[in-house]
Design an enzyme around this catalytic site. Structure first.
Site, PDB file in Angstrom:
ATOM      1  CD  GLU A  45      50.744  35.507  39.935  1.00 37.21           C
ATOM      2  OE1 GLU A  45      50.851  34.434  39.281  1.00 37.21           O
ATOM      3  OE2 GLU A  45      49.730  35.793  40.605  1.00 37.21           O
ATOM      4  NE  ARG A  49      47.028  37.158  46.509  1.00 39.74           N
ATOM      5  CZ  ARG A  49      47.120  35.868  46.264  1.00 39.74           C
ATOM      6  NH1 ARG A  49      47.520  35.043  47.225  1.00 39.74           N
ATOM      7  NH2 ARG A  49      46.823  35.377  45.084  1.00 39.74           N
ATOM      8  CB  THR A  73      46.210  39.556  43.584  1.00 38.62           C
ATOM      9  OG1 THR A  73      47.050  38.473  43.971  1.00 38.62           O
ATOM     10  CG2 THR A  73      44.930  39.452  44.402  1.00 38.62           C
ATOM     11  CE  LYS A 133      45.472  32.423  39.491  1.00 37.56           C
ATOM     12  NZ  LYS A 133      46.405  33.126  40.373  1.00 37.56           N
TER      13      LYS A 133
HETATM   14  C1  3PG Z   1      47.366  32.220  43.835  1.00 33.65           C
HETATM   15  O1  3PG Z   1      47.449  33.095  44.626  1.00 33.65           O
HETATM   16  O2  3PG Z   1      47.402  32.356  42.629  1.00 33.65           O
HETATM   17  C2  3PG Z   1      47.195  30.906  44.415  1.00 33.65           C
HETATM   18  O3  3PG Z   1      46.396  31.055  45.533  1.00 33.65           O
HETATM   19  C3  3PG Z   1      48.454  30.249  44.828  1.00 33.65           C
HETATM   20  O4  3PG Z   1      47.994  29.056  45.289  1.00 33.65           O
HETATM   21  P1  3PG Z   1      48.804  28.116  46.270  1.00 33.65           P
HETATM   22  O5  3PG Z   1      49.184  28.968  47.449  1.00 33.65           O
HETATM   23  O6  3PG Z   1      47.855  27.008  46.583  1.00 33.65           O
HETATM   24  O7  3PG Z   1      50.022  27.650  45.515  1.00 33.65           O
END
Ligand code: 3PG
Length: 227
Positions: A45, A49, A73, A133
């Site tokens: 994924e 960002r 995102t 999710k």
């Molecule tokens: C995401 O972006 O889906 C999560 O923020 C990833 O979370 P983590 O950095 O706590 O693994």
């Protein structure tokens, strides 16, 4: 149909960990994808960002053709279109606003909407989605919350993300309604910036091995005929 998650089931069964990748330099995309592929990861994924995220999706798709590269995102319907145009094969969102659900339901690749509550999960379910999710997992009740979701929301499966790590991964994957976990712990910024992709591969390999030993959810969800 874009709400049907079963096309991803074989990849999830091989590797129930989805790395959440925020890539700041397109030059890192190919070696990173290859490191994660050689660790046995099957779904990657790439979060939207960074300015180069769509380019990163294109590069990773070519560099690791045995993996399934998607975009994360996704905040708007336009993000869904952009990820698909870049070759993304699945889409992840931190939330589930109605306009995103509508766009995702008619998109040609699977949208995995993000939910943190039963009501949000019901809205996504009522729009046709069965694979969600659970985000941010750690601050939304963690594995105990997902366990409680299972009885009233018996036909849903989840990928908890946000605060998942090697210490708590097992408690999520032990749940019958969890088919994968997502996280960024195997791709620390400092290793990527330093070009230490062998170290990334080693951390990812450990995550895959650990997760595979708890990967009963796909089988039990298939038995329960979740669709
Ligand atoms: C995401 O972006 O889906 C999560 O923020 C990833 O979370 P983590 O950095 O706590 O693994």
């Amino acid at each position: 149909m874009s709400t049907d998650w079963k096309s991803l089931a074989p990849a999830l069964e091989r590797c129930p960990v989805i790395p959440v990748l925020t890539v700041r330099d397109p030059a890192h995309a190919a070696p990173l994808a290859q490191a994660l592929a050689s660790a046995g990861m099957t779904l990657l994924e790439v979060t939207l960002r960074t300015d180069c995220a769509l380019e990163v999706i294109r590069i990773m798709t070519e560099a690791a053709p045995d993996t399934c590269v998607g975009g994360g995102t996704a905040l708007t319907p336009a993000d869904i279109d952009a990820i698909i145009d870049a070759g993304g094969r699945f889409i992840v969102s931190p939330g589930a606003p109605s306009e995103l659900l509508a766009a995702g339901a008619s998109a040609k690749v699977l949208l995995i909407p993000g939910v943190a509550t039963v009501t949000e999960a019901m809205a996504a379910r009522n729009a046709g989605f069965r694979f969600l999710k659970f985000f941010p997992a750690g601050t939304s009740g963690g594995a105990a919350a997902l366990k409680a979701f299972a009885a009233p929301l018996a036909d849903l499966v989840f990928c908890p993300t946000g605060g998942v790590n090697p210490e708590n991964l097992a408690e999520y994957l032990a749940l019958p309604n969890v088919v994968a976990v997502g996280g960024s712990w195997m791709v620390p910024d400092k290793l990527i910036k330093a070009g230490r992709f062998d170290d990334v591969r080693d951390i990812a390999t450990r995550a895959v091995e650990q997760a595979r030993s708890y990967n009963s959810a796909i089988r039990s969800s298939t038995r329960a005929n979740r669709s």
